[in-house]
Design a protein around this motif. Structure first.
Motif, PDB file in Angstrom:
ATOM      1  N   GLN A 172       0.831  -1.201   0.000  1.00  0.00           N
ATOM      2  CA  GLN A 172       0.000   0.000   0.000  1.00  0.00           C
ATOM      3  C   GLN A 172       0.866   1.252   0.000  1.00  0.00           C
ATOM      4  O   GLN A 172       0.588   2.222  -0.712  1.00  0.00           O
ATOM      5  N   ASP A 175       2.455   1.661  -3.443  1.00  0.00           N
ATOM      6  CA  ASP A 175       1.476   2.140  -4.414  1.00  0.00           C
ATOM      7  C   ASP A 175       1.294   3.646  -4.272  1.00  0.00           C
ATOM      8  O   ASP A 175       1.198   4.365  -5.271  1.00  0.00           O
ATOM      9  N   ASP A 253       1.109  -4.925  -9.942  1.00  0.00           N
ATOM     10  CA  ASP A 253      -0.212  -4.663 -10.534  1.00  0.00           C
ATOM     11  C   ASP A 253      -1.028  -5.942 -10.699  1.00  0.00           C
ATOM     12  O   ASP A 253      -2.257  -5.921 -10.594  1.00  0.00           O
ATOM     13  N   THR A 256      -2.721  -6.600  -7.436  1.00  0.00           N
ATOM     14  CA  THR A 256      -3.744  -5.638  -7.016  1.00  0.00           C
ATOM     15  C   THR A 256      -4.898  -5.512  -8.005  1.00  0.00           C
ATOM     16  O   THR A 256      -6.005  -5.133  -7.619  1.00  0.00           O
TER      17      THR A 256
END
Length: 360
Positions: A172, A175, A253, A256
């Motif tokens: 997190q 990102d 990616d 997620t």
């Protein structure tokens, strides 16, 4: 690793000259230059001033050339085999080294406190500066859904769910890092996930690395760190291990976001990129645009397809009851994987069920 060829020395020298300097160094350099200019000006009335100046400058230039291209490389090679011990991993110190990096930054670990609340902002400033200098930043963490997480949890005497949660928090943070970088720097930051335990940890900046091993009973950052040159035998071994795992890893990616294509038997197809979670080995996706598309079409005419799914072929779309216990469980998983604010915006989950498993 290959030794630096003579043709590569000019580029190496230019890269060295472009390396950011500390303000104190620039101050000293300016002071010395001013003193040299003053001495030259005061001695301008000497006899044969021009000849003496030319002779001394020529001698000094020869000395500089010998120092840079002969003595410097010999000293560098002598220092490559030198190992410096650190009692622990100093994350602030590492972030400072990242700030001045101009070529490579690498991190290999299960998860890392350097991405935690206490150190992440300082590291981000370092990553931002390094990517602005053109440095490639590669971060390789353990896949939260891999069996290696369970094994590492047993080694640490912790629950695998705790290890998984720490990795999720790192992802997190990373990102958010990527979102804060400008377009030119963002493509230089790469985050990938490996499903195999690396056995070692790596924190690299340019030609130096901190190397440690995944030990039983404590986090790698709490143990001794070996600072080595990348071209040393130990540095080369860890670099090769990093490259092997990097080739086998998947981009963040893919962890997620899941690419999904909905096919309408009577009205074409449309591609989506959905956030997703698993519960009891069953896949559930969430996305406002996907749910909105489903609402405008008949479910019995729709099927889902994705090359990222473990089961090939078409999948049935099954909407989860938003008042069920399963929905509450999925909200919890979603908040752990992404964040609480993201889970608050989710209105519906859709199960992607292989058609071979669909029963009346």
């Amino acid at each position: 690793m290959r030794a630096r060829s003579p043709l590569s020395r000019p580029s190496w020298l230019l890269r060295t000259l472009r390396t950011p300097r500390r303000p104190q160094s620039l101050t000293v350099l300016g002071l010395l230059a001013a003193v040299a200019a003053l001495l030259l000006w005061s001695s301008r009335r000497m006899d044969n001033y021009g000849e003496n100046l030319t002779l001394n400058l020529g001698t000094d230039i020869v000395g500089v050339v010998v120092t840079v291209f002969v003595i410097g490389p010999l000293i560098s090679r002598a220092q490559e085999g030198r190992v410096r011990e650190h009692t622990r991993l100093d994350y602030e110190w590492f972030s400072a080294q990242v700030y001045g990096a101009t070529s490579n930054v690498k991190v290999l670990d299960t998860f890392s406190s350097v991405f935690g609340p206490q150190f992440s902002e300082r590291l981000f400033r370092g990553v931002k500066a390094a990517t602005a200098h053109g440095a490639r930043v590669q971060i390789l963490l353990l896949d939260p859904d891999s069996l290696a997480v369970i094994l590492r949890g047993r080694e640490l005497g912790e629950r695998s769910a705790d290890i998984r949660r720490d990795i999720m928090r790192n992802l997190q943070t990373l990102d958010r890092f990527a979102q804060r970088l400008d377009e030119d720097c963002r493509h230089l930051l790469e985050v990938r996930l490996c499903s195999t335990s690396p056995g070692v940890t790596l924190y690299r900046w340019d030609d130096r690395s901190l190397v440690s091993f995944l030990t039983v009973g404590r986090l790698s950052g709490e143990g001794v760190q070996l600072e080595v040159a990348v071209r040393s035998p130990l540095g080369t071994f860890v670099e090769q291990r990093f490259d092997e795992l990097w080739q086998q890893s998947m981009p963040m990616d893919r962890f997620t976001h899941l690419p999904v294509t909905l096919v309408d038997a009577t009205d074409g197809r449309r591609a989506f990129s959905c956030r997703f979670v698993y519960a009891d080995d069953t896949l559930y996706v969430a996305g406002h645009d996907l749910v909105s598309y489903m609402a405008r079409h008949r479910l019995d005419q729709l099927s889902a397809h994705s090359e990222a799914l473990s089961a090939p072929g078409a999948h049935e779309l099954v909407v989860v009851d938003d008042e069920s216990e399963l929905h509450a469980l999925l909200i919890q998983h979603f908040a752990e994987k992404y964040d609480a604010s993201a889970s608050a915006t989710v209105t519906a989950f859709v199960e992607l069920r292989p058609q071979a498993l669909v029963t009346e």
